[in-house]
Design a protein around this motif. Structure first.
Motif, PDB file in Angstrom:
ATOM      1  N   GLY A  61      34.718  10.208   6.113  1.00 50.82           N
ATOM      2  CA  GLY A  61      36.108   9.690   6.631  1.00 50.82           C
ATOM      3  C   GLY A  61      37.002  10.559   7.563  1.00 50.82           C
ATOM      4  N   SER A  90      40.290  10.057  12.111  1.00 51.34           N
ATOM      5  CA  SER A  90      40.019   9.205  11.047  1.00 51.34           C
ATOM      6  C   SER A  90      40.124   7.686  11.162  1.00 51.34           C
ATOM      7  CB  SER A  90      40.546   9.692   9.886  1.00 51.34           C
ATOM      8  OG  SER A  90      40.111   8.953   8.645  1.00 51.34           O
ATOM      9  N   ASP A  92      40.049   5.457   8.456  1.00 48.93           N
ATOM     10  CA  ASP A  92      40.297   4.958   7.296  1.00 48.93           C
ATOM     11  C   ASP A  92      41.614   5.508   6.673  1.00 48.93           C
ATOM     12  OD1 ASP A  92      37.737   3.512   7.187  1.00 48.93           O
ATOM     13  OD2 ASP A  92      36.726   5.424   6.746  1.00 48.93           O
ATOM     14  N   GLU A  93      42.227   4.513   5.958  1.00 53.51           N
ATOM     15  CA  GLU A  93      43.552   4.744   5.506  1.00 53.51           C
ATOM     16  C   GLU A  93      43.313   5.721   3.968  1.00 53.51           C
ATOM     17  OE1 GLU A  93      47.874   2.868   4.445  1.00 53.51           O
ATOM     18  OE2 GLU A  93      46.182   1.877   4.550  1.00 53.51           O
ATOM     19  N   LYS A  94      43.790   6.872   4.130  1.00 56.05           N
ATOM     20  CA  LYS A  94      43.484   7.641   2.756  1.00 56.05           C
ATOM     21  C   LYS A  94      44.194   9.162   2.918  1.00 56.05           C
ATOM     22  CE  LYS A  94      39.614   8.943  -0.170  1.00 56.05           C
ATOM     23  NZ  LYS A  94      38.178   9.111  -0.170  1.00 56.05           N
ATOM     24  N   TYR A  96      43.005  12.835   2.690  1.00 53.53           N
ATOM     25  CA  TYR A  96      41.829  13.582   2.547  1.00 53.53           C
ATOM     26  C   TYR A  96      42.032  14.752   2.118  1.00 53.53           C
ATOM     27  CZ  TYR A  96      39.700   9.418   4.931  1.00 53.53           C
ATOM     28  OH  TYR A  96      39.572   8.273   5.272  1.00 53.53           O
ATOM     29  N   LYS A 118      46.766  13.252   5.722  1.00 51.49           N
ATOM     30  CA  LYS A 118      47.095  11.765   5.320  1.00 51.49           C
ATOM     31  C   LYS A 118      46.920  10.840   6.499  1.00 51.49           C
ATOM     32  CE  LYS A 118      50.537   9.135   3.023  1.00 51.49           C
ATOM     33  NZ  LYS A 118      51.842   9.067   2.102  1.00 51.49           N
TER      34      LYS A 118
END
Length: 208
Positions: A61, A90, A92-94, A96, A118
């Protein structure tokens, strides 16, 4: 002996210090942030920093876009600071968990502190789709003579003044008078000149 060992212990641990931090703990999808890694070690120590290839994943990610060359700075007390920057991104929303990077100092593994990154997505208003507009084409600004006329007449005036100054400089260089005297010659038409000559001849015959 034990007291001397305890006094030396903080110095030895401080000689091998690894610190890592992020420029921003929160980014949007596709944005980039830099991860700074700094290692403080004794002068002469062999330090090996982690290395990543472009587009290599730091963790699933999080992608390493690029890394900088290692930079070395000399500190007080016979210590060196070796640093390197890693550009991360990144898609992807997440949230990490950025792991602590592993550093080798004289063959011994040291690590910094884990961090959190984030990644947010761009908010899209799907309730009002009529508010979305296509990109606009490049538009030409209208030409207004009122905006350019002062500059135009000023340019004409500057050119005229330059021409007068150039003419005066040439006249002075050639030692010629600046004021020019003009001689006006009146031209008599041919028929008037012929009549005048005939009258003169008649007058001469009359007198004789």
């Amino acid at each position: 002996m034990m007291l001397a060992f305890l006094m030396l212990l903080p110095v030895g641990s401080a000689a091998q210090e690894v610190v890592q931090k992020l420029d921003s703990l929160q980014i949007l999808i596709g944005e980039q942030t830099k991860l700074h890694l700094k290692v403080t070690a004794a002068k002469g120590a062999k330090v090996v920093l982690p290395s990543f290839k472009p587009s290599q994943m730091l963790i699933p990610g999080i992608e390493v876009v690029e890394q900088s060359d290692a930079d070395t700075a000399e500190l007080d007390g016979g210590r060196l600071q070796i640093s390197r920057d890693y550009t991360l991104t990144s898609f992807d929303e997440k949230v990490y968990a950025v792991p602590a990077l592993q550093v080798k100092v004289n063959g011994k593994t040291c690590q910094g502190n884990p961090l959190a990154l984030k990644v947010l997505t761009v908010p899209v208003d799907t309730v009002h789709p009529n508010q979305f507009y296509p990109p606009k084409d490049v538009q030409d600004n209208p030409f207004l003579w009122s905006e350019w006329s002062p500059l135009f007449w000023l340019s004409i005036l500057v050119l005229l003044l330059f021409g007068v100054m150039l003419w005066l400089w040439q006249r002075l260089r050639q030692n010629k008078p600046i004021v020019i005297r003009m001689r006006i010659v009146k031209r008599v038409p041919a028929h008037e000149k012929a009549l005048s000559e005939i009258n003169v001849i008649k007058q001469q015959h009359t007198e004789s």
